[in-house]
Design a protein around this motif. Structure first.
Motif, PDB file in Angstrom:
ATOM      1  N   SER A   1       0.551   2.741  -8.582  1.00 15.69           N
ATOM      2  CA  SER A   1      -0.841   2.345  -8.440  1.00 15.69           C
ATOM      3  C   SER A   1      -1.523   2.543  -9.782  1.00 15.69           C
ATOM      4  O   SER A   1      -1.405   3.610 -10.411  1.00 15.69           O
ATOM      5  CB  SER A   1      -1.529   3.189  -7.363  1.00 15.69           C
ATOM      6  OG  SER A   1      -2.872   2.808  -7.205  1.00 15.69           O
TER       7      SER A   1
ATOM      8  N   ALA B   1      -3.230   0.884  -3.547  1.00 11.69           N
ATOM      9  CA  ALA B   1      -2.461  -0.359  -3.596  1.00 11.69           C
ATOM     10  C   ALA B   1      -1.470  -0.267  -4.747  1.00 11.69           C
ATOM     11  O   ALA B   1      -1.760   0.352  -5.785  1.00 11.69           O
ATOM     12  CB  ALA B   1      -3.392  -1.557  -3.777  1.00 11.69           C
TER      13      ALA B   1
ATOM     14  N   MET C   1      -3.973  -2.302  -7.433  1.00  7.31           N
ATOM     15  CA  MET C   1      -2.957  -3.348  -7.567  1.00  7.31           C
ATOM     16  C   MET C   1      -3.186  -4.118  -8.864  1.00  7.31           C
ATOM     17  O   MET C   1      -3.632  -5.263  -8.895  1.00  7.31           O
ATOM     18  CB  MET C   1      -2.971  -4.279  -6.353  1.00  7.31           C
ATOM     19  CG  MET C   1      -1.727  -5.163  -6.273  1.00  7.31           C
ATOM     20  SD  MET C   1      -1.638  -6.154  -4.757  1.00  7.31           S
ATOM     21  CE  MET C   1      -1.230  -4.900  -3.544  1.00  7.31           C
TER      22      MET C   1
ATOM     23  N   SER D   1       0.089  -2.371   5.743  1.00 10.00           N
ATOM     24  CA  SER D   1      -0.706  -3.593   5.812  1.00 10.00           C
ATOM     25  C   SER D   1       0.207  -4.781   5.536  1.00 10.00           C
ATOM     26  O   SER D   1       1.151  -4.675   4.746  1.00 10.00           O
ATOM     27  CB  SER D   1      -1.836  -3.564   4.770  1.00 10.00           C
ATOM     28  OG  SER D   1      -2.468  -4.817   4.661  1.00 10.00           O
TER      29      SER D   1
ATOM     30  N   CYS E   1      -4.290  -8.363  -8.297  1.00 11.17           N
ATOM     31  CA  CYS E   1      -4.670  -9.059  -7.078  1.00 11.17           C
ATOM     32  C   CYS E   1      -6.160  -9.368  -7.141  1.00 11.17           C
ATOM     33  O   CYS E   1      -6.947  -8.560  -7.650  1.00 11.17           O
ATOM     34  CB  CYS E   1      -4.352  -8.198  -5.863  1.00 11.17           C
ATOM     35  SG  CYS E   1      -4.783  -8.972  -4.292  1.00 11.17           S
TER      36      CYS E   1
ATOM     37  N   HIS F   1      -8.144  -4.522  -3.230  1.00 14.70           N
ATOM     38  CA  HIS F   1      -6.833  -4.195  -3.793  1.00 14.70           C
ATOM     39  C   HIS F   1      -6.948  -3.798  -5.263  1.00 14.70           C
ATOM     40  O   HIS F   1      -6.204  -2.937  -5.743  1.00 14.70           O
ATOM     41  CB  HIS F   1      -5.883  -5.377  -3.633  1.00 14.70           C
ATOM     42  CG  HIS F   1      -5.260  -5.469  -2.278  1.00 14.70           C
ATOM     43  ND1 HIS F   1      -4.505  -6.544  -1.867  1.00 14.70           N
ATOM     44  CD2 HIS F   1      -5.285  -4.617  -1.223  1.00 14.70           C
ATOM     45  CE1 HIS F   1      -4.091  -6.352  -0.624  1.00 14.70           C
ATOM     46  NE2 HIS F   1      -4.556  -5.186  -0.214  1.00 14.70           N
TER      47      HIS F   1
ATOM     48  N   GLU G   1      -1.107  -7.849   4.532  1.00 21.99           N
ATOM     49  CA  GLU G   1      -2.001  -8.843   3.934  1.00 21.99           C
ATOM     50  C   GLU G   1      -1.331  -9.655   2.831  1.00 21.99           C
ATOM     51  O   GLU G   1      -0.404  -9.193   2.174  1.00 21.99           O
ATOM     52  CB  GLU G   1      -3.244  -8.146   3.368  1.00 21.99           C
ATOM     53  CG  GLU G   1      -4.151  -7.591   4.447  1.00 21.99           C
ATOM     54  CD  GLU G   1      -5.133  -6.575   3.903  1.00 21.99           C
ATOM     55  OE1 GLU G   1      -6.243  -6.521   4.452  1.00 21.99           O
ATOM     56  OE2 GLU G   1      -4.796  -5.848   2.964  1.00 21.99           O
TER      57      GLU G   1
ATOM     58  N   ASN H   1      -1.687 -11.734  -0.912  1.00 17.55           N
ATOM     59  CA  ASN H   1      -2.185 -11.243  -2.198  1.00 17.55           C
ATOM     60  C   ASN H   1      -2.335 -12.390  -3.189  1.00 17.55           C
ATOM     61  O   ASN H   1      -1.339 -12.977  -3.619  1.00 17.55           O
ATOM     62  CB  ASN H   1      -1.211 -10.212  -2.800  1.00 17.55           C
ATOM     63  CG  ASN H   1      -1.094  -8.957  -1.976  1.00 17.55           C
ATOM     64  OD1 ASN H   1      -1.900  -8.056  -2.071  1.00 17.55           O
ATOM     65  ND2 ASN H   1      -0.063  -8.911  -1.124  1.00 17.55           N
TER      66      ASN H   1
ATOM     67  N   LEU I   1       0.836  -1.189   0.000  1.00 23.20           N
ATOM     68  CA  LEU I   1       0.000   0.000   0.000  1.00 23.20           C
ATOM     69  C   LEU I   1       0.874   1.243   0.000  1.00 23.20           C
ATOM     70  O   LEU I   1       2.072   1.191   0.270  1.00 23.20           O
ATOM     71  CB  LEU I   1      -0.929   0.015   1.226  1.00 23.20           C
ATOM     72  CG  LEU I   1      -1.925  -1.126   1.376  1.00 23.20           C
ATOM     73  CD1 LEU I   1      -2.851  -0.875   2.567  1.00 23.20           C
ATOM     74  CD2 LEU I   1      -2.742  -1.334   0.111  1.00 23.20           C
TER      75      LEU I   1
END
Length: 613
Positions: free
Chosen positions: A413, A407, A573, A496, A563, A568, A498, A500, A384
């Protein structure tokens, strides 16, 4: 856009699916064996009531999930999409390679104009050389939460030719989400960082299950009747927007035999980890004591300090048939209370890591060898960042209202280009100067090297502040026809941590290796599986880890790489992978279909009302 007349000799049947013998066939198969499978998808809003609330849901043919498309390898598919919804939309045939047919890939303003409200469009494609479980879904905004369905491709030689025991029955299991809010509004809120939308319940085959209730009455749950000793092939699809899921059935184990319509070496496990976009084929043997057993789907999520959502588990029932249960007498439990499985913790990410790491490819007639020579290498960081609102060059960041979270891939981005003609058409008609002027090349690596998985980057602070600013552009990467491309996707901790699930349209990828922490070529390349890696169209990049893939850029066109967490995608992303034409007929993108539509002017196709920008 006009309706096409149906081919002579077709016979309509009540289900709306049409079969007829065709001269189109799979390579090496008798031509007369191939069929054209024809569907009509009417997309419209219908009222559905769950959790004591009536919601206008956008669905296909009044169904949630939508109708399954069932075909045989080598068949051709024709789908007439009639858009009676208030939204622009397209349909993407997730995992279908669309060989020399990028026009049917279903990405708005990349491969086609969106289908406007009260208009229609016909998709035509074939499924030659593919077997297994794929799926279809809307590729505009959050609409795929309710506009999706299974796409099942069976072997040309029948179920007896499966490289595993022939199942008694085949059962689609679609894990999804129920949303009681407007999906376009949810998407807009994510983009503008003004609301934090979340789904209301998890679903199995559209059913919420008995963990949810309305005024004391429990919601219906999915019920699977089984017979003792029988083997069932579960075709499992994660159609959710927000979460990877753990799936378990109390008292039973799975044998995973395929992933993303590619066979894998049989892998026995009591839990399946499946991320958005992925499909898993698993054998279930009904070998427990006759009774009732919960099938449970639990969405996992990264632990604190990442943002936390509600744990919205759903469950159905696997029930041994009443006839068999009665005949079995004392062998069944004394009550009809269902047995519950012990689920992983919602923050347990290592179970997913090992599940995906245990998938390897199966040697069979369609097995492809891993290319050993690599032409291009990309190292892509996923994370991010933020941009300033209103196009300002400077602003306060760290979740300040002056900036918007986005993202990124290598600190870019994705921004949808403001075009009136899809990019694929501009590319095809040799207007590449126009296309190139709109594109920013996706770089080989991020602009700076740092400790990508440093947990200190998750929360705003001095380290994070240096890495947060990013750029917004239409990022793309060009590959010559036939190039072998290796990509290392590196997860980062910026704002973040997370995972993907990364999906590449038009191609499959060899999954060479995965790891926790930061990728190190010296240490990790010798661990690559170049013998029998899993072959996927959606690869799961683990939380604070990496995955290395290799693919052959041999399908000309412009292909989305993104993603499959929908938030996202909305946040950017995304990158475009442009595969150039070759010099032969089988490496050159054909012209668009003769009746391929142009974008209309009665609606602004880039308007937020219908399509996110």
């Amino acid at each position: 856009m006009k309706w096409r007349s149906l081919p002579a000799g077709t016979v309509a049947i009540a289900t709306g699916v049409i079969f007829f013998l065709s001269a189109i066939g799979a390579p090496g198969a008798p031509a007369a064996m191939a069929s054209v499978v024809e569907h009509t998808f009417v997309v419209r809003q219908v009222k559905m009531t769950h959790l004591c609330k009536e919601t206008l849901a956008t669905v296909v043919n009044g169904q949630f999930p939508g109708p399954a498309i069932e075909v045989t390898e080598g068949d051709s598919v024709t789908v007439h999409v009639v858009n009676q919804s208030p939204y622009n939309l397209t349909i993407h045939w997730h995992g279908v390679k669309q060989r020399l047919n990028c026009w049917a890939d279903g990405v708005p303003m990349i491969t086609q104009c969106p289908i406007l409200p009260n208009q229609n469009f016909t998709y035509r494609f074939n499924v030659a050389g593919q077997e297994g479980t794929l799926w279809w879904h809307a590729h505009v905004s959050f609409l795929r939460a309710s506009v999706h369905g299974a796409l099942i491709i069976r072997p040309r030689r029948g179920a007896s030719s499966y490289p595993f025991p022939k199942p008694y029955k085949e059962v689609p299991i679609i894990i999804g989400e129920w949303w009681d809010m407007d999906l376009l509004k949810a998407d807009w809120g994510i983009q503008q960082h003004v609301i934090d939308p979340y789904f209301n319940a998890s679903t199995i085959n559209g059913k919420l299950g008995d963990l949810y209730s309305c005024s004391g009455a429990v919601e219906d749950g999915y019920l699977l009747d089984v017979e003792p000793g029988r083997t069932y092939l579960l075709r499992i699809i994660n159609a959710a927007l927000f979460a990877e899921y753990y799936l378990k059935i109390a008292g039973h184990k799975f044998t995973v035999v395929a992933a993303d319509a590619n066979y894998v070496s049989p892998y026995t496990t009591d839990v399946i980890a499946i991320a958005p976009g992925e499909t898993m084929d698993a054998l279930l043997v009904a070998d427990a004591d006759p009774g009732r057993y919960y099938m449970v789907a639990l969405p996992n999520q990264s632990p604190l300090p990442d943002p936390q959502g509600p744990t919205l588990i759903t469950r159905g029932i696997v029930q041994y048939s009443n006839k068999q249960r009665a005949a079995d007498g004392g062998g069944r439990p004394s009550s009809d209370i269902a047995v519950s499985p012990e689920m992983p913790d919602q923050h347990d990410m290592i179970t997913s890591f090992y599940f995906h790491g245990n998938l390897t490819g199966l040697h069979h007639p369609q097995h492809l060898e891993v290319p050993k020579h690599v032409d291009e290498r990309l190292f892509i960081t996923l994370g991010l960042g933020s941009i300033c609102r209103g196009g300002q060059s400077s602003c306060k960041r760290s979740e300040n209202n002056e900036s918007v979270d986005v993202a990124t891939m290598n600190n870019f981005s994705y921004q949808q280009p403001a075009v009136a003609t899809p990019l694929l058409e501009l590319h095809y008609y040799n207007t590449d100067n126009c296309v190139l002027s709109m594109l920013q090349e996706l770089p080989d690596k991020p602009p700076r090297v740092f400790n990508y998985t440093d947990p200190a980057l998750i929360l705003p602070g001095p380290k994070e502040a240096k890495l947060e600013p990013t750029s917004k552009a239409t990022i793309a990467r060009r590959f010559r026809q036939g190039a072998v491309v290796e990509v290392v996707f590196q997860g980062t901790a910026i704002l973040s941590s997370e995972s993907n699930p990364m999906h590449l349209h038009g191609h499959d990828m060899f999954v060479l290796a995965q790891g926790e922490g930061n990728y190190d070529a010296t240490r990790d390349v010798p661990r690559y599986n170049l013998v029998n890696p899993a072959v996927k169209n959606t690869v799961f990049v683990p939380r604070l880890g990496w995955v290395a893939v290799r693919f052959i850029a041999d399908n000309p066109g412009i292909w989305y790489m993104h993603c499959h967490f929908e938030f996202h995608v909305s946040m950017g992303m995304v990158a475009l992978f442009i595969v150039e034409d070759g010099s032969t007929v089988d490496t050159f993108l054909p012209a668009p279909p003769a009746d391929f539509p142009t974008c209309g002017h009665d609606h602004n196709v880039m308007s937020n009302e219908f399509y996110p920008i």
